[in-house]
Design an enzyme around this catalytic site. Sequence first.
Site, PDB file in Angstrom:
ATOM      1  N   GLU A   1      35.948  38.259  29.250  1.00 23.60           N
ATOM      2  CA  GLU A   1      37.407  38.114  29.261  1.00 23.60           C
ATOM      3  C   GLU A   1      37.853  36.659  29.162  1.00 23.60           C
ATOM      4  O   GLU A   1      38.840  36.350  28.482  1.00 23.60           O
ATOM      5  CB  GLU A   1      37.995  38.746  30.527  1.00 23.60           C
ATOM      6  CG  GLU A   1      37.902  40.272  30.583  1.00 23.60           C
ATOM      7  CD  GLU A   1      36.520  40.792  30.949  1.00 23.60           C
ATOM      8  OE1 GLU A   1      35.656  39.980  31.366  1.00 23.60           O
ATOM      9  OE2 GLU A   1      36.281  42.010  30.813  1.00 23.60           O
TER      10      GLU A   1
ATOM     11  N   HIS B   1      40.197  48.458  39.828  1.00 21.23           N
ATOM     12  CA  HIS B   1      40.744  48.939  38.552  1.00 21.23           C
ATOM     13  C   HIS B   1      42.163  49.460  38.707  1.00 21.23           C
ATOM     14  O   HIS B   1      42.608  50.283  37.907  1.00 21.23           O
ATOM     15  CB  HIS B   1      39.892  50.086  37.996  1.00 21.23           C
ATOM     16  CG  HIS B   1      38.569  49.678  37.444  1.00 21.23           C
ATOM     17  ND1 HIS B   1      37.516  49.298  38.226  1.00 21.23           N
ATOM     18  CD2 HIS B   1      38.117  49.587  36.157  1.00 21.23           C
ATOM     19  CE1 HIS B   1      36.463  49.010  37.462  1.00 21.23           C
ATOM     20  NE2 HIS B   1      36.814  49.177  36.206  1.00 21.23           N
TER      21      HIS B   1
END
Lengths: 347, 347, 337, 337
Positions: free
Chosen positions: A80, A149
């Site tokens: 990322e 998440h």
Amino acid sequence: MTTTSDTRSAVGPAVSAVAEPRTLTYSEAVREAMAQAMAADDRVFLLGEDVGTYGGAFGVSGDLVHRFGTERVRDTPISELGIVGAAVGAGLAGMRPIVEIQFSDFTAQAMDQIANQAAKIHFMLGGAATVPMVLRAPGGSGTGAAAQHSQSLEAWFAHVPGLQVVMPSTAADAKGLLLSAIDDPNPVIVLEHKLLYKQSGPVPEEPVRVRLGETAVRRTGTDVTIVATGVMVSRALEAAERLAADGVSASVLDPRTLRPLDDQTIVDSVAATGRALLVQEAPKTGGFMSEIAARIVESPAFGRLQAPVSRLCGLDVPIPYAPQLEQAAVPQVDDIVTKAAELVRRW
Amino acid sequence: MTTTSDTRSAVGPAVSAVAEPRTLTYSEAVREAMAQAMAADDRVFLLGEDVGTYGGAFGVSGDLVHRFGTERVRDTPISELGIVGAAVGAGLAGMRPIVEIQFSDFTAQAMDQIANQAAKIHFMLGGAATVPMVLRAPGGSGTGAAAQHSQSLEAWFAHVPGLQVVMPSTAADAKGLLLSAIDDPNPVIVLEHKLLYKQSGPVPEEPVRVRLGETAVRRTGTDVTIVATGVMVSRALEAAERLAADGVSASVLDPRTLRPLDDQTIVDSVAATGRALLVQEAPKTGGFMSEIAARIVESPAFGRLQAPVSRLCGLDVPIPYAPQLEQAAVPQVDDIVTKAAELVRRW
Amino acid sequence: MTLTTEADRAKHALTTMWTIRRFEEAVDDMFARGLMHGTMHLSIGQEAVPTGACMALSEGDYITSTHRGHGHCIAKGAKLDAMMAELLAKETGYCRGRGGSMHIADVATGNLGANGIVAGGVPIAAGAGLAVRMRGGSEVVVSFFGDGAVNEGAWHEGVNLAAIWDLPVVFVCENNRYGMSMSVDRAFNVDTLAERARGYGIPGVTVDGNDPQTVYDAVADAVRRARSGGGPSFVEALTYRWKGHSKSDKNLYRTREEIESWRERDPIAAFEAAVTGGGATAPALSESDVEECRALARDRVREAIRTANAAPDADAATLTDAVYAPAGEPIAGGTRA
Amino acid sequence: MTLTTEADRAKHALTTMWTIRRFEEAVDDMFARGLMHGTMHLSIGQEAVPTGACMALSEGDYITSTHRGHGHCIAKGAKLDAMMAELLAKETGYCRGRGGSMHIADVATGNLGANGIVAGGVPIAAGAGLAVRMRGGSEVVVSFFGDGAVNEGAWHEGVNLAAIWDLPVVFVCENNRYGMSMSVDRAFNVDTLAERARGYGIPGVTVDGNDPQTVYDAVADAVRRARSGGGPSFVEALTYRWKGHSKSDKNLYRTREEIESWRERDPIAAFEAAVTGGGATAPALSESDVEECRALARDRVREAIRTANAAPDADAATLTDAVYAPAGEPIAGGTRA
Ligand SMILES: Cc1ncc(C[n+]2csc(CCOP(=O)(O)OP(=O)(O)O)c2C)c(N)n1
Ligand SMILES: Cc1ncc(C[n+]2csc(CCOP(=O)(O)OP(=O)(O)O)c2C)c(N)n1
Ligand SMILES: [Mg+2]
Ligand SMILES: [Mg+2]
């Protein structure tokens, strides 16, 4: 750099009957915005993990790779920080990258490139360069994906000068705000919500922009102003319906853009109703609704308050896995009804 | 695991004259806390970039490496995410790591290990493990180090359930809060301030703890409550002196621990004075003072407010390099005086 | 140790692999029937890696695991009922229903936890190794991760720390050829991921991850090195996941033929053939031994489901506790203000 | 291209190195006298790297730079007065006094910026390379970074992206043996950092970073490869910084002898000797040519200081502008609501 002027030929689903407005799901709306922007301007491209053949972790990019190819709908390795850095660099060198981060939780990995690079480069360089990057990432709980998440991290980004932060709550806004974000020469963080992806709503076929920095008044009432973001907007609207049946008249406001925040619309509404209920999914402490609370009490609306400004937020816990705990961790329609009614009745 | 019971033999500077209380600089106080904890408990160790022979980027670890060796005062490569991750792992496996991050800005690199791992592991595991990690990092502007080396990021951490956040503003607190942080079985982020490192104050020689979660009342007044953090505390105190000369009586409160926040002390003070001025160095939007503002107006103090709750914060800009711009970017004593006086006079 | 000729070892390996398989088949089924919520990542087809690797470990050794962590947990000796209870969001689960599949840990057996963050466990493993070293202990840490994790910054930083500090860590890469839909061919510019190891100055090998013996041998070697102060190693185990990445996977990025060809290399079937004499070695187990292992695995999983189902749901009333651990004793010598 | 035999090139190289040296000596002096604030990182002793590397670049090529970036900026062709003005916090500085030494950029010459974050520029360089590739351009990006940066996750991820996508990026590592106080011997378990390159499947070489010719040769090779679609390379240039890491450095981590031995390998003195015939090659420059280069460098720096000093201070009244760039035209085809 060539751009094609006809934005509709290559993109968008088939037109539905003229009479009723066309509806799309929220994720279709996001996809359509990306498709229209990519069709209109060669500089626009999408990169992220599994955005290509897989179609995106939540299916948002869908078939875009077939329409625009693997260069412009670019699968990346799992990195990322590198991906966002690559978008920063591509933006500096003249492209218009859209980065998809699979879950907004993983922006933690990329925080340096987001907050220390993308957000600051324009200023640090005295205006000599811009970073026209859009970062899309789904946030929120409700899918049983647990603590790593399911976060709602808008407050992190909204605290960073140089960033803009958008939280679309409807399909039309998902498209219109994203188009504005892509237009914008500055970095924009677009926080989508997992639970909204499958919700449908009318969406104009044209690439119509929704301006950044305009609070939407979703419903007008006289007793209390409910300010809500993300998936809480629809919950607030549902609550408002139930409150109406109960004799409580609520306005529902959706800031849509947290930074820059259109606080005037909020302040005006609160000045009129005298009561503010601020609803967010993120944990209460240090959440963005604190900022809205602070702005309200610093504004002339302070003198019109008939009740304390009140926040209804996620509990100060990581999001748990168990469904009944997950539900209990964030505001539900019932909670909004109860809290709003209390605010009106007690004060 | 052996622990030595005599904490004073190996550590601490020489005792000064008995009559006057001993003074240390803020950075000496931090060092003494680390030394006493390391002497007392073999599990405690320090790791970070250049904490060894170099003595730390700001000289805080100083000679610790000579006292405790290179294993326990451990230089690391430049890899903040790895370092914090290593601390998480060492903590899970029974150690008591203290991580130094050279500038708090670089916590961005380590945000995953801080927010997604350290903060959540205890909860995600249903309480089966703890992460007793202390992360120390200097924040703040005023040294001409510009946008990537001057941030005040406490709001990021204070928004994360599972973290505790401490901002010592005096030498005594720098020692006492750090000792409490090391004791604590949960992760604690200790945000020191660069401009405070060289400031001196009385510091007890004994390893006396300052409890986490207690707001300090630094000064008591009747007209306005000034709440300030970090380097703003001394500025607020200086401002209060000047205000007093001007006939305005100010309380100055220093939360010290932002999470968990002792809001009761703040609320009580505001209820008494009827006015709140909230001062932080961090940019205004989404800063921690928004949270304090929100808590005040949600509390019974709401009914006692004689003026809007008012924030005096850093401007919403990255910290600039030029000294005059850097000064203008964050609150100065003059600004506090002006704003507090206005609050008292206008309302 | 030869898994295929020592009966006890052979049984343990086979039972472990079957237990992982049966456990995950049951989970798959319960998800499909709506009896479980959330998401799940199944390691069916990859059972030989955790089995072989964990057999190289001793009591007190640690592991860090991944989102695809059921196999690691089972192979390291976790209780199936507490695992199943966790997946069923029960108060008796390893994480009291707070964590679910992606966060199962079993600190008692040294499993420091599955991790929802790709490569998240890698620096944590280095840290556990550091703790061992600083204590003068002889434990070893195995860090499991997938091929996709190798491109994360966390992986790079964690491996380097272990390398420069000679920490007792074995990095076990489960290279199942894909990180979600991203094939290793597209995500890497090298033929084997073990080539990465050299850049950190640590040994790296690539082995057949579908054979528990081969995995065992490589990991045992690395464990020996680590335990004797020789520092970390990297073991790349080539394997394959039969199922989709998670529930939402439509398998668009790979062919049916590819999946089929790997199913034919079923690690369990191959091992059964080997231990019953299919290979060149003397058969360690009889057909009925094998049947016994299978039955044991099946029964254990059934029993775990039964126990877990009967347990109380995670309790929402205690939602906000366990965010923070209660304060313990101050560090020795401390006095509270 | 032979820097030591082609007079124009030799002059350019020598003048560039002297300009960097004189610029930084001036800066060092001004800091010492309290005429500059903030912090600074000087590259005195390392001048051959940016000089040799940037001579291998053409107009339109990009660089990303570091906290120790004056040399890169100068070698890439920046205006000294705008640089000096930036350090003096003037409105005429490259960053209008907002950035200072650690953020100087000169977008006109392709310098995408110094960076206060170690390894921060590495993924950015990959991104610029990606932009070039997507546009079908032929530009190349050189990413400068130090030895310390190689252990950051950002470095790993950026290099891998460039490698798998064959991006036109040259990674130039200025290995000056220390990341602040951390020696490469302690921070790495390998003998040369170039060994890291293999793990990404890209070429890696280690060269003498105190000789601009050697640096030029290695970078020119890599640039040629990149420009012709051959993908990225890694060039490790061995050099040394004479000064402390920054103002606060007490040099406790290295010996006086070590510093002295590297001062004796002064890249400028060595190059002067080479171009005036000290080496085996035919002398390209006369003593007076050399004197001319020195004078030019000195005069340029003096002139820059004069110009910068006369410029107006950064204007606090405009502090809050340039946080956001003004909205431009919508992407083609757009209509505003
Ligand atoms: C930091 C981070 N990025 C992305 C994801 C989403 N994600 C979960 S698993 C996965 C693939 C991981 O691939 P690999 O490491 O090869 O393990 P495998 O799933 O193949 O076992 C991805 C992209 C994540 N959980 N964490
Ligand atoms: C992410 C990050 N970590 C730490 C620092 C502090 N810091 C600045 S320069 C430096 C050393 C860098 O070493 P190297 O990459 O070798 O470059 P050099 O200074 O030797 O030129 C450090 C630790 C930083 N600026 N950014
Ligand atoms: Mg994989
Ligand atoms: Mg260096």
